[in-house]
Design a protein around this motif. Sequence first.
Motif, PDB file in Angstrom:
ATOM      1  N   GLN A 168       8.535 -12.515  -3.672  1.00 23.15           N
ATOM      2  CA  GLN A 168       9.830 -12.662  -4.519  1.00 23.15           C
ATOM      3  C   GLN A 168       9.339 -11.861  -5.932  1.00 23.15           C
ATOM      4  OE1 GLN A 168      11.363 -16.505  -5.232  1.00 23.15           O
ATOM      5  NE2 GLN A 168      13.470 -15.448  -5.907  1.00 23.15           N
ATOM      6  N   ALA A 169       8.192 -12.267  -6.482  1.00 21.73           N
ATOM      7  CA  ALA A 169       7.755 -11.395  -7.833  1.00 21.73           C
ATOM      8  C   ALA A 169       7.840 -10.030  -7.543  1.00 21.73           C
ATOM      9  CB  ALA A 169       6.457 -12.122  -8.053  1.00 21.73           C
ATOM     10  N   ARG A 181      10.490  -4.883  -9.043  1.00 19.95           N
ATOM     11  CA  ARG A 181      10.821  -3.579  -8.641  1.00 19.95           C
ATOM     12  C   ARG A 181      12.258  -3.503  -9.303  1.00 19.95           C
ATOM     13  NH1 ARG A 181       8.425  -4.353  -3.307  1.00 19.95           N
ATOM     14  NH2 ARG A 181       6.672  -2.740  -3.111  1.00 19.95           N
ATOM     15  N   GLN A 182      13.099  -4.795  -9.179  1.00 22.62           N
ATOM     16  CA  GLN A 182      14.591  -4.424  -9.671  1.00 22.62           C
ATOM     17  C   GLN A 182      14.678  -4.731 -11.409  1.00 22.62           C
ATOM     18  OE1 GLN A 182      16.240  -7.893  -7.903  1.00 22.62           O
ATOM     19  NE2 GLN A 182      15.556  -7.300  -5.932  1.00 22.62           N
ATOM     20  N   ARG A 183      13.625  -5.112 -11.873  1.00 22.55           N
ATOM     21  CA  ARG A 183      13.734  -5.584 -13.509  1.00 22.55           C
ATOM     22  C   ARG A 183      12.616  -5.000 -14.238  1.00 22.55           C
ATOM     23  NH1 ARG A 183      17.291 -10.707 -14.812  1.00 22.55           N
ATOM     24  NH2 ARG A 183      18.507 -10.866 -12.688  1.00 22.55           N
ATOM     25  N   GLY A 227      -2.468 -14.939  -5.380  1.00 24.26           N
ATOM     26  CA  GLY A 227      -2.302 -14.392  -7.089  1.00 24.26           C
ATOM     27  C   GLY A 227      -2.981 -12.982  -6.961  1.00 24.26           C
ATOM     28  N   GLU A 228      -4.101 -12.802  -6.566  1.00 21.22           N
ATOM     29  CA  GLU A 228      -4.984 -11.386  -6.568  1.00 21.22           C
ATOM     30  C   GLU A 228      -4.291 -10.454  -5.944  1.00 21.22           C
ATOM     31  OE1 GLU A 228      -9.927 -10.260  -6.507  1.00 21.22           O
ATOM     32  OE2 GLU A 228      -8.941 -12.170  -5.422  1.00 21.22           O
ATOM     33  N   GLU A 229      -3.711 -10.629  -4.693  1.00 16.87           N
ATOM     34  CA  GLU A 229      -3.077  -9.408  -4.082  1.00 16.87           C
ATOM     35  C   GLU A 229      -1.714  -9.328  -4.899  1.00 16.87           C
ATOM     36  OE1 GLU A 229      -1.246  -8.556   0.188  1.00 16.87           O
ATOM     37  OE2 GLU A 229      -2.071 -10.548  -0.096  1.00 16.87           O
ATOM     38  N   THR A 230      -1.119 -10.092  -5.156  1.00 18.97           N
ATOM     39  CA  THR A 230       0.318 -10.011  -6.186  1.00 18.97           C
ATOM     40  C   THR A 230      -0.135  -9.159  -7.434  1.00 18.97           C
ATOM     41  OG1 THR A 230       1.122 -12.258  -5.204  1.00 18.97           O
ATOM     42  CG2 THR A 230       2.202 -11.280  -7.159  1.00 18.97           C
TER      43      THR A 230
END
Length: 593
Positions: free
Chosen positions: A493-494, A499-501, A519-522
Amino acid sequence: MDTDIRRIIVIDDNPDVHQDYATILTAKGTNVEIEALEQELFGGDRLQPPWHGPQFELEFAHQGQQGVAKIKQALSLKTPFQLAFVDMRMPPGWDGLKTFLEIRKIDPRLQTVLCTAYSDYTWEEIHHKLGFCENLLILKKPFDSLEVAQMASTLTHKWFLSRQAKIKRDELENLVDERTRALRDSNAHLRQEIKARKELEEQLVRVQKLEAIGTLAAGVAHDFNNLLHGIQGRCSLIRLTAPEDKTIGKHLDQAEDNIRNAASLTDRLLGYARSGKHRSKVLDFNRLVEQNLETLNRTCKQIRIDQQLAPNLASICGDRFQLDQMIANLCVNAFQAMPGGGDLKIVTGLQNLDPKEACALGVAPGPHVVLKVSDTGHGIAPEIQDKIFDPFFTTRPRGRGTGLGLASVHRIVKNHRGGIRVDSCPGQGATFTVYLSAVDQPATEKTAGPACELHRGNACILLVDDEQPIIEVGYEMLKALGYQVLTADGGHQAIDICRQRTNTIELVILDLIMPDMGGEETFVKLRQICPWIPVVVSSGYSRDAKTQRILDNGGRGFLQKPFDLQSLSRTLDEVLRLDPPSCEFTAHVSSHG
């Protein structure tokens, strides 16, 4: 062997007999002209054929005592006789039996022939006096020349064979002894290897056990810190909304004290579980000790503290938070050993460890900063001294000790490649000595400054966490500081929100431990989409390898849960001042979620 000269001694009181032996056994004793004349006068084949056997060297003695003396002398000169011809009757001295008995005492290997006419002793008497003798023969007088020659040849040959057999036997015995020693040494070495292997296996089991406990402890601490963060956040918000209410403030103070105590416990759990992962800086060790003692002096009035800190002490390289915890735990352990009060002595110094001392402590040789923490408490029994660093081991009553204090001390010391030793006797207190490698560099780590006021802002922040209570309290804390807030319940979702904002979000607070996408992959994917957006990592774990990788690759800060409103505001202000929002950002007030 046939080329050896064989030595024979003849012991007989009759010189004519000496001549007979010389005639039979050596060419020197043969008078060829006389024997030829005898053959011509008396006829027949009386001429003694020449002896073609081994060469004999003869010596003569007229009495038994003289013969024994010559045998002794030959032994001392290492030219022993191989054979002795001994007459039975040799008046006025020893007879043949007495002489043989004396010879057997000094040279039991000497082959001996007793020459007798059986006028003095019968066979039974000789056997009775001498018993069985493997190197004794009886020669009946008058004897045949060929018989004497063959006997001399055979018995001297037997002596040489016996000597060779003894040499071989000695060589075999030496070889057996050598092989036995080698086998014994091999067995000892094998036993040592088996013992060492067993010890290594026990250490492996212990390490695996400790790793399992560490993993469990870290998981518990992470979840507990998340719970504490929710409580801490609510306390910060209540304090912000009711700043003048002293009653509420008093309750909040007590609640936050309990939160700090609980967080300290989880820090110890995390410190135990970190397994060498720490953030090293060059530190003033004396200053670390002083800071801890300032706190302890305020909380433990019944303990007399004597600090002896070495001036101009060398610096060390380490993690300040872990070393603070180590010092505090050693002091708390000393306090607990003195429930009725006592003396605590803190000493620092520098010691240069030689290779032997360093090996005993499991550290590298060289200069080490030394910390000694001594108490006058009840001491530690010898049978439990090897257990005091085990996790969850405690001698305190159930419910009054976690058993993690000394375990975390040991783990922190080992994380810093240091050594620790305990010296104690029951009733005489205990001294814990810590050795940490000294570095020839000035301290770079600064101590924390005084509490600062809240820093407010209006930037748009994306808060990413998979736990709803953390999202809720984090949202309220950020709103209370004036920030605009977007929230995401996970990495996927993050990414979608970013991408949207892309032009709206000015900072991301990213939880490290999340299901599906961690968290690391995100963080990696966020950097690919919008690398200009600063990211602050948040976690219930302490600052570990994952956190450090993110910080090394562009992460801007770290917030360890539980954190209060002041820590949050200070961190965000520092990051946003370093990474101010771009002019193309458009501020949008977002709703919760």
